[in-house]
Enzyme design. Structure first.
Site, PDB file in Angstrom:
ATOM      1  N   GLU A  10      30.988  32.743  -4.336  1.00 22.31           N
ATOM      2  CA  GLU A  10      30.506  33.092  -5.752  1.00 22.31           C
ATOM      3  C   GLU A  10      30.462  32.159  -6.540  1.00 22.31           C
ATOM      4  OE1 GLU A  10      31.721  33.788  -8.719  1.00 22.31           O
ATOM      5  OE2 GLU A  10      34.109  33.284  -8.139  1.00 22.31           O
ATOM      6  N   HIS A 307      31.521  38.488  -5.017  1.00 25.82           N
ATOM      7  CA  HIS A 307      32.707  38.145  -5.970  1.00 25.82           C
ATOM      8  C   HIS A 307      34.122  38.182  -4.874  1.00 25.82           C
ATOM      9  CE1 HIS A 307      35.401  37.166  -9.262  1.00 25.82           C
ATOM     10  NE2 HIS A 307      33.964  36.712 -10.455  1.00 25.82           N
TER      11      HIS A 307
END
Length: 337
Positions: A10, A307
């Protein structure tokens, strides 16, 4: 020395924060390159730099590249020392993210620590104080840790001015956490916090919660914040279960209607309620490092976010093994001590 590509996964600040946490716990130095390369403004911003400074202070670390805008950083910690610390971001940057950076190391230190953190306490793209207090800290207690949190003054973006305090007592003995079943729902609650804004903003958000989720009026409450240094608004929705409590947050933004903020928050609540998992998307992120540095454990969650997967990659770089079993719209994550 561990070398980390900050543009992987990410590509945000969490890669740096997780690396700092794990470096403090393991004593392994690291170098990170391309910091926050996937963000509109790459490099260290004020809250990231404060996290670096906090990690450096509690461990007397040697740091190279610790300056605003830096896209490369080398961090080499010494021994972590418990004690009393105060860190001020100087902006509305997230105090909760700085707190989570140093927490794992202080949970492994010798003796109790006390922290004072000044800046933002309710920020977009960061866990709000209420999430730490009602969701995260109780699960740490099940692992054997004692983390007491106090919101002295809320701070909203962009003014900041908030303050939180924490007392951290490391476990005498770490306990493995098994968090696979949610159990029955025990309570539902929604609060709209409004600071230096018209009350109708919060009332409209709560009206959407009642309409979309079918909750009674007594389950919702408007709270005006009189001591805030600037305008701000956050909608906090709690779902308590036999196993834990999940907190969902929507943050007021200039040019975005109260109804839109509430509807997005309600979607997150509905996604959680539609699945029997006990761990929501954001909590899954937060549990990885404590389980890794403690006695291990397991939890069931929604399909892992990018994430969380990035966090798992960083854990692997520091020698921690994480297994993930996915299927049926959920994932079981296991970490062995």
């Amino acid at each position: 020395m561990i070398v980390i590509d900050g543009s992987t996964g990410e590509g945000g600040g969490q890669i740096l924060r997780t690396a700092l946490s794990l470096s403090l716990v393991t004593g392994q130095p690291f170098r990170i390159e391309k910091i926050r390369a996937r963000r509109a403004k790459p490099g260290l911003m004020r809250q990231h730099l404060t996290a670096v400074e906090a990690a450096s202070k509690i461990s007397s670390a040697r740091v190279d590249g610790g300056r605003l805008g830096s896209t490369e950083l080398t961090f080499d910690p010494a021994d972590v020392a418990s004690g009393e610390y105060e860190f001020s971001i100087g902006t509305a940057g997230s105090t909760t993210l700085v707190f989570q950076t140093v927490l794992p190391a202080l949970l492994r230190a010798q003796g109790e620590s006390r922290l004072v953190l000044k800046g933002g306490t309710h920020n977009p793209l960061a866990p709000p104080f209420d999430f730490l207090e009602k969701t995260f800290a109780p699960l740490l207690a099940r692992m054997g840790a004692s983390v007491e949190l106090e919101l002295v003054r809320p701070g909203f973006y962009p003014a900041g001015g908030g303050e939180l305090r924490a007392r951290i007592a490391p476990p005498r003995t770490w306990q493995s956490l098994s968090h696979l079943e949610r159990g029955e729902i025990t309570h539902r609650r929604a609060r709209a916090l409004v600071a230096a804004l018209p009350e109708h903003v919060g009332r409209r958000e709560l009206a959407v919660v009642r309409e979309k989720l079918g909750w009674p009026e007594e389950a919702t409450r408007l709270e005006r914040i009189p001591a805030s240094t600037g305008p701000g608004n956050v909608l906090l929705v709690e779902v308590g279960t036999e196993a834990s409590c999940e907190v969902f947050a929507g943050f007021g933004e200039k040019g975005v209607t109260a109804e839109s903020i509430a509807e997005e928050t309600v979607r997150d609540v509905r996604d959680y309620l539609a699945s029997p998992v006990p761990v929501g998307e954001y909590l899954a992120d937060q549990l990885l490092v404590p389980l890794a540095i403690g006695a291990g454990g397991e939890f069931r969650t929604l399909p892992l976010s990018r994430h969380a997967r990035t966090n798992i990659e960083v854990l692997g770089l520091f020698g921690f093994k994480v297994s993930v079993e996915e299927g049926g719209g959920s994932a079981v994550v296991r970490l062995n001590a």
